[in-house]
Design a protein around this motif. Structure first.
Motif, short mmCIF file in Angstrom:
data_model
loop_
_atom_site.label_atom_id
_atom_site.label_comp_id
_atom_site.label_asym_id
_atom_site.label_seq_id
_atom_site.Cartn_x
_atom_site.Cartn_y
_atom_site.Cartn_z
N SER A 155 0.75 4.21 -2.81
CA SER A 155 0.44 5.59 -2.44
C SER A 155 1.63 6.53 -2.70
CB SER A 155 0.00 5.67 -0.98
OG SER A 155 1.03 5.25 -0.11
N SER A 156 2.84 6.06 -2.38
CA SER A 156 4.01 6.92 -2.59
C SER A 156 4.30 7.12 -4.07
CB SER A 156 5.24 6.30 -1.91
OG SER A 156 5.06 6.25 -0.52
N LEU A 157 4.12 6.06 -4.86
CA LEU A 157 4.33 6.19 -6.30
C LEU A 157 3.29 7.13 -6.90
CD1 LEU A 157 6.01 5.36 -8.74
CD2 LEU A 157 4.55 3.33 -8.98
N LYS A 158 2.05 7.03 -6.43
CA LYS A 158 1.01 7.94 -6.93
C LYS A 158 1.34 9.39 -6.55
CE LYS A 158 -3.97 8.45 -7.42
NZ LYS A 158 -3.81 9.89 -7.68
N ASN A 159 1.83 9.60 -5.35
CA ASN A 159 2.24 10.96 -4.95
C ASN A 159 3.34 11.48 -5.85
OD1 ASN A 159 0.42 11.01 -2.83
ND2 ASN A 159 1.90 10.36 -1.29
N GLN A 166 0.82 -1.21 0.00
CA GLN A 166 0.00 0.00 0.00
C GLN A 166 0.86 1.26 0.00
OE1 GLN A 166 -3.12 0.27 -0.55
NE2 GLN A 166 -3.53 -1.94 -0.55
N LYS A 167 1.97 1.23 0.76
CA LYS A 167 2.86 2.40 0.79
C LYS A 167 3.51 2.60 -0.57
CE LYS A 167 4.52 5.79 3.15
NZ LYS A 167 3.60 6.83 3.68
N THR A 168 3.84 1.51 -1.24
CA THR A 168 4.42 1.61 -2.58
C THR A 168 3.45 2.28 -3.53
OG1 THR A 168 5.85 -0.32 -2.28
CG2 THR A 168 5.28 0.28 -4.54
#
Length: 279
Positions: A124-128, A120-122
């Motif tokens: 969300s961070s990639l989307k950011n 999930q962090k991957t």
């Protein structure tokens, strides 16, 4: 399909020699790789790099981040924040340099354990990062690797879709991935769920423990190059070899393929024209 722009890596340190080599062999552009240590750390260094990159004209330049020890989806808050920072800084620098495309990786560090990285962090961070880069006029492209999440076509597709990023298809990585080697997936499965999202390709035969290997003949990579020609916006083909002889060998193979394909199109076009006259 758009005619592919053939590019080489920035494997020659001196800018004038890289330009001379690229133009001599007829490359359209250079795929410029940054490591965290290569990124300019001041306005002075950034201006110097811009001056040097401008000296490569008329070659087009796209960018590639090789951040082996930086994982965008690291679970630990403090470490994750520190490791994600260079991705955002690189996008800002590339935007200042006039860049429009940058390729990134997920799961590049082999030493990390699975429980250090969050799915999930991957996402969300990639989307950011994608949103941040978009505001700078930059497209973030995710490259498939020979191992990890992006070595699986189903997860590669899912990351691209959920993060709204674009794709860079490495045909050497795809060939040796366990998903393809086991027969669970076909090579085409890396591209066809989202053909319009693939903007770049890395072209060579396969990756081994010794590095990237050049194709011996068109037959080695013909089916994969045909696949690339079916992708509507994949017009940037990086011949990803960093030694002179293997690179030139690959260039000759790719040009032979493109010439044969052009001749086939011409023949088909000629037959169609003949039929129309006799109808």
């Amino acid at each position: 399909m758009l005619s592919p722009k053939l590019a080489c890596c920035n494997f020659i340190p001196r800018f004038n020699e890289l330009r001379e080599f690229s133009l001599h062999y007829g490359f359209y552009g250079v795929d410029w790789t940054f490591t965290p240590d290569d990124l300019p750390s001041s306005d002075v260094e950034e201006r110097e790099l811009m001056k040097n990159l401008l000296s490569l004209r008329p070659l087009e330049i796209r960018y590639h981040l090789f951040f082996v020890e930086n994982e965008i989806g690291r679970k630990d808050f403090t470490q994750g924040t520190m490791e994600r920072g260079p991705f955002f800084r690189a996008c800002r620098v590339i935007s200042h340099l006039g860049g429009k495309y940058v390729t990134v990786h997920v799961g590049l560090d082999r030493r990390q354990s699975a429980n250090e990285i969050s799915w999930q962090k991957t996402i969300s961070s990639l989307k950011n990062l994608v949103d941040f880069a978009r505001n700078l006029g930059l497209r973030v492209c995710l490259e498939n690797l020979p191992r990890g999440w992006t070595s699986r076509p189903d997860l590669f597709e899912k990351i691209i879709r959920k993060s709204s990023c674009w794709g860079t298809l490495d045909i050497g990585h795809a060939l040796v991935s366990q998903s393809v080697a086991s027969g669970a997936y076909d090579l085409e499965d890396f591209a066809y769920p989202h053909p319009e999202r693939i903007l770049n390709a890395h072209v060579y035969h396969e990756e081994t423990s010794s590095g990237h290997i050049a194709p011996a003949s068109v037959r080695d990579i013909e089916s994969r190059l045909k696949m690339l020609t079916q992708l509507p916006f994949c017009d940037w083909w990086v011949l990803e070899l960093r030694e002179h002889k293997p690179l030139v060998k690959t260039l000759r193979v790719v040009r032979e393929f493109l010439m044969e394909r052009q001749n086939q199109v011409s023949v088909v076009g000629g037959l169609s024209f003949t039929r129309s006259l006799s109808a």
